[in-house]
Design a protein around this motif. Structure first.
Motif, PDB file in Angstrom:
ATOM      1  N   GLY A  46       0.770  -1.226   0.000  1.00  0.00           N
ATOM      2  CA  GLY A  46       0.000   0.000   0.000  1.00  0.00           C
ATOM      3  C   GLY A  46       0.806   1.283   0.000  1.00  0.00           C
ATOM      4  O   GLY A  46       0.240   2.368   0.007  1.00  0.00           O
ATOM      5  N   LEU A  47       2.136   1.183  -0.003  1.00  0.00           N
ATOM      6  CA  LEU A  47       2.988   2.372   0.030  1.00  0.00           C
ATOM      7  C   LEU A  47       3.890   2.426  -1.203  1.00  0.00           C
ATOM      8  O   LEU A  47       4.352   1.402  -1.697  1.00  0.00           O
ATOM      9  CB  LEU A  47       3.859   2.377   1.289  1.00  0.00           C
ATOM     10  N   PHE A  48       4.157   3.636  -1.664  1.00  0.00           N
ATOM     11  CA  PHE A  48       5.041   3.873  -2.802  1.00  0.00           C
ATOM     12  C   PHE A  48       6.415   3.287  -2.517  1.00  0.00           C
ATOM     13  O   PHE A  48       7.021   3.581  -1.500  1.00  0.00           O
ATOM     14  CB  PHE A  48       5.128   5.384  -3.032  1.00  0.00           C
ATOM     15  N   ALA A  49       6.908   2.430  -3.438  1.00  0.00           N
ATOM     16  CA  ALA A  49       8.192   1.777  -3.219  1.00  0.00           C
ATOM     17  C   ALA A  49       9.103   1.805  -4.444  1.00  0.00           C
ATOM     18  O   ALA A  49      10.295   1.587  -4.318  1.00  0.00           O
ATOM     19  CB  ALA A  49       7.983   0.325  -2.795  1.00  0.00           C
ATOM     20  N   ALA A  50       8.527   2.058  -5.639  1.00  0.00           N
ATOM     21  CA  ALA A  50       9.327   2.010  -6.861  1.00  0.00           C
ATOM     22  C   ALA A  50       8.591   2.716  -7.984  1.00  0.00           C
ATOM     23  O   ALA A  50       7.406   2.999  -7.889  1.00  0.00           O
ATOM     24  CB  ALA A  50       9.610   0.559  -7.246  1.00  0.00           C
ATOM     25  N   VAL A  51       9.332   2.995  -9.040  1.00  0.00           N
ATOM     26  CA  VAL A  51       8.736   3.462 -10.291  1.00  0.00           C
ATOM     27  C   VAL A  51       8.969   2.373 -11.324  1.00  0.00           C
ATOM     28  O   VAL A  51       9.852   1.526 -11.166  1.00  0.00           O
ATOM     29  CB  VAL A  51       9.311   4.818 -10.758  1.00  0.00           C
ATOM     30  N   TRP A  52       8.156   2.387 -12.383  1.00  0.00           N
ATOM     31  CA  TRP A  52       8.275   1.334 -13.388  1.00  0.00           C
ATOM     32  C   TRP A  52       8.030   1.878 -14.784  1.00  0.00           C
ATOM     33  O   TRP A  52       7.433   2.924 -14.971  1.00  0.00           O
ATOM     34  CB  TRP A  52       7.302   0.200 -13.104  1.00  0.00           C
ATOM     35  N   ARG A  53       8.538   1.127 -15.767  1.00  0.00           N
ATOM     36  CA  ARG A  53       8.228   1.416 -17.162  1.00  0.00           C
ATOM     37  C   ARG A  53       8.194   0.097 -17.919  1.00  0.00           C
ATOM     38  O   ARG A  53       8.863  -0.872 -17.566  1.00  0.00           O
ATOM     39  CB  ARG A  53       9.203   2.400 -17.776  1.00  0.00           C
ATOM     40  N   LEU A  54       7.410   0.084 -18.966  1.00  0.00           N
ATOM     41  CA  LEU A  54       7.259  -1.095 -19.822  1.00  0.00           C
ATOM     42  C   LEU A  54       7.876  -0.784 -21.163  1.00  0.00           C
ATOM     43  O   LEU A  54       7.575   0.239 -21.774  1.00  0.00           O
ATOM     44  CB  LEU A  54       5.772  -1.434 -19.989  1.00  0.00           C
ATOM     45  N   ASP A  55       8.766  -1.660 -21.609  1.00  0.00           N
ATOM     46  CA  ASP A  55       9.390  -1.520 -22.919  1.00  0.00           C
ATOM     47  C   ASP A  55       9.031  -2.733 -23.755  1.00  0.00           C
ATOM     48  O   ASP A  55       9.179  -3.878 -23.295  1.00  0.00           O
ATOM     49  CB  ASP A  55      10.916  -1.427 -22.789  1.00  0.00           C
ATOM     50  N   THR A  56       8.547  -2.475 -24.954  1.00  0.00           N
ATOM     51  CA  THR A  56       8.227  -3.561 -25.870  1.00  0.00           C
ATOM     52  C   THR A  56       8.903  -3.280 -27.204  1.00  0.00           C
ATOM     53  O   THR A  56       9.033  -2.135 -27.623  1.00  0.00           O
ATOM     54  CB  THR A  56       6.712  -3.708 -26.093  1.00  0.00           C
ATOM     55  N   ALA A  57       9.354  -4.325 -27.836  1.00  0.00           N
ATOM     56  CA  ALA A  57       9.954  -4.231 -29.163  1.00  0.00           C
ATOM     57  C   ALA A  57       9.517  -5.455 -29.946  1.00  0.00           C
ATOM     58  O   ALA A  57       9.324  -6.540 -29.375  1.00  0.00           O
ATOM     59  CB  ALA A  57      11.473  -4.163 -29.071  1.00  0.00           C
ATOM     60  N   ARG A  58       9.370  -5.274 -31.225  1.00  0.00           N
ATOM     61  CA  ARG A  58       8.981  -6.383 -32.075  1.00  0.00           C
ATOM     62  C   ARG A  58      10.030  -7.491 -31.985  1.00  0.00           C
ATOM     63  O   ARG A  58      11.226  -7.225 -31.983  1.00  0.00           O
ATOM     64  CB  ARG A  58       8.855  -5.900 -33.515  1.00  0.00           C
ATOM     65  N   ASP A  59       9.577  -8.703 -31.878  1.00  0.00           N
ATOM     66  CA  ASP A  59      10.443  -9.886 -31.836  1.00  0.00           C
ATOM     67  C   ASP A  59      11.413  -9.893 -30.661  1.00  0.00           C
ATOM     68  O   ASP A  59      12.527 -10.407 -30.766  1.00  0.00           O
ATOM     69  CB  ASP A  59      11.217 -10.046 -33.157  1.00  0.00           C
ATOM     70  N   ALA A  60      11.010  -9.286 -29.552  1.00  0.00           N
ATOM     71  CA  ALA A  60      11.840  -9.289 -28.342  1.00  0.00           C
ATOM     72  C   ALA A  60      10.923  -9.437 -27.144  1.00  0.00           C
ATOM     73  O   ALA A  60       9.747  -9.098 -27.201  1.00  0.00           O
ATOM     74  CB  ALA A  60      12.642  -7.992 -28.239  1.00  0.00           C
ATOM     75  N   PRO A  61      11.455  -9.974 -26.049  1.00  0.00           N
ATOM     76  CA  PRO A  61      10.617 -10.078 -24.841  1.00  0.00           C
ATOM     77  C   PRO A  61      10.180  -8.702 -24.351  1.00  0.00           C
ATOM     78  O   PRO A  61      10.894  -7.720 -24.508  1.00  0.00           O
ATOM     79  CB  PRO A  61      11.553 -10.731 -23.816  1.00  0.00           C
ATOM     80  N   ALA A  62       8.985  -8.634 -23.786  1.00  0.00           N
ATOM     81  CA  ALA A  62       8.538  -7.409 -23.123  1.00  0.00           C
ATOM     82  C   ALA A  62       9.339  -7.272 -21.827  1.00  0.00           C
ATOM     83  O   ALA A  62       9.606  -8.265 -21.148  1.00  0.00           O
ATOM     84  CB  ALA A  62       7.052  -7.479 -22.829  1.00  0.00           C
ATOM     85  N   VAL A  63       9.738  -6.058 -21.506  1.00  0.00           N
ATOM     86  CA  VAL A  63      10.571  -5.824 -20.327  1.00  0.00           C
ATOM     87  C   VAL A  63       9.908  -4.782 -19.433  1.00  0.00           C
ATOM     88  O   VAL A  63       9.567  -3.696 -19.888  1.00  0.00           O
ATOM     89  CB  VAL A  63      11.979  -5.331 -20.728  1.00  0.00           C
ATOM     90  N   VAL A  64       9.721  -5.141 -18.171  1.00  0.00           N
ATOM     91  CA  VAL A  64       9.312  -4.168 -17.159  1.00  0.00           C
ATOM     92  C   VAL A  64      10.550  -3.868 -16.321  1.00  0.00           C
ATOM     93  O   VAL A  64      11.171  -4.774 -15.771  1.00  0.00           O
ATOM     94  CB  VAL A  64       8.179  -4.699 -16.251  1.00  0.00           C
ATOM     95  N   THR A  65      10.898  -2.591 -16.272  1.00  0.00           N
ATOM     96  CA  THR A  65      12.019  -2.156 -15.453  1.00  0.00           C
ATOM     97  C   THR A  65      11.448  -1.499 -14.200  1.00  0.00           C
ATOM     98  O   THR A  65      10.646  -0.561 -14.296  1.00  0.00           O
ATOM     99  CB  THR A  65      12.909  -1.164 -16.214  1.00  0.00           C
ATOM    100  N   VAL A  66      11.832  -2.012 -13.056  1.00  0.00           N
ATOM    101  CA  VAL A  66      11.379  -1.516 -11.760  1.00  0.00           C
ATOM    102  C   VAL A  66      12.570  -0.852 -11.085  1.00  0.00           C
ATOM    103  O   VAL A  66      13.589  -1.495 -10.851  1.00  0.00           O
ATOM    104  CB  VAL A  66      10.829  -2.661 -10.879  1.00  0.00           C
ATOM    105  N   GLN A  67      12.443   0.446 -10.802  1.00  0.00           N
ATOM    106  CA  GLN A  67      13.510   1.170 -10.123  1.00  0.00           C
ATOM    107  C   GLN A  67      13.060   1.455  -8.693  1.00  0.00           C
ATOM    108  O   GLN A  67      12.099   2.207  -8.468  1.00  0.00           O
ATOM    109  CB  GLN A  67      13.829   2.469 -10.853  1.00  0.00           C
TER     110      GLN A  67
END
Length: 109
Positions: A46-67
């Motif tokens: 329930g508390l803010f702990a990180a920021v995130w972004r989603l990166d997608t590219a054709r023919d590559a795994p989807a990547v979520v980066t959690v900072q």
């Protein structure tokens, strides 16, 4: 305890209240955005702990980066990873997913 939740940029939970201390501890105030740009936020218990972004590219795994804006325990990282995989399954057509963790770099300060 509340499960981890990934909130999108400009989510009302973080922006719709003048007093956000029930979600964002005072020590982390201002880390969920710079100027008029907000980041996707991760809530842990329930508390803010990180920021995130989603990166997608054709023919590559989807990547979520959690900072992490505060250190996550191994159990918290495992729970965040599970939620990130569910997020990617719902948001992308990718069949392969990767979750990456890193330290938060505050570019606004």
């Amino acid at each position: 305890p509340a499960p981890p939740r990934f909130l999108p940029e400009f989510d009302n939970v973080l922006l719709g209240h003048a007093d956000r201390t029930r979600i964002i501890p005072a020590a982390l105030k201002g880390l969920n955005g710079v100027g008029n740009q907000t980041y996707g936020s991760v809530l842990v218990d329930g508390l803010f702990a990180a920021v995130w972004r989603l990166d997608t590219a054709r023919d590559a795994p989807a990547v979520v980066t959690v900072q992490e804006v505060r250190p996550l325990t191994a159990a918290e990282r495992e729970a965040v990873t599970g939620e990130a995989r569910d997020l990617m399954a719902a948001m992308t057509p990718a069949t392969e997913y990767d979750v990456r963790f890193g330290a938060f770099v505050d570019l606004g300060r």
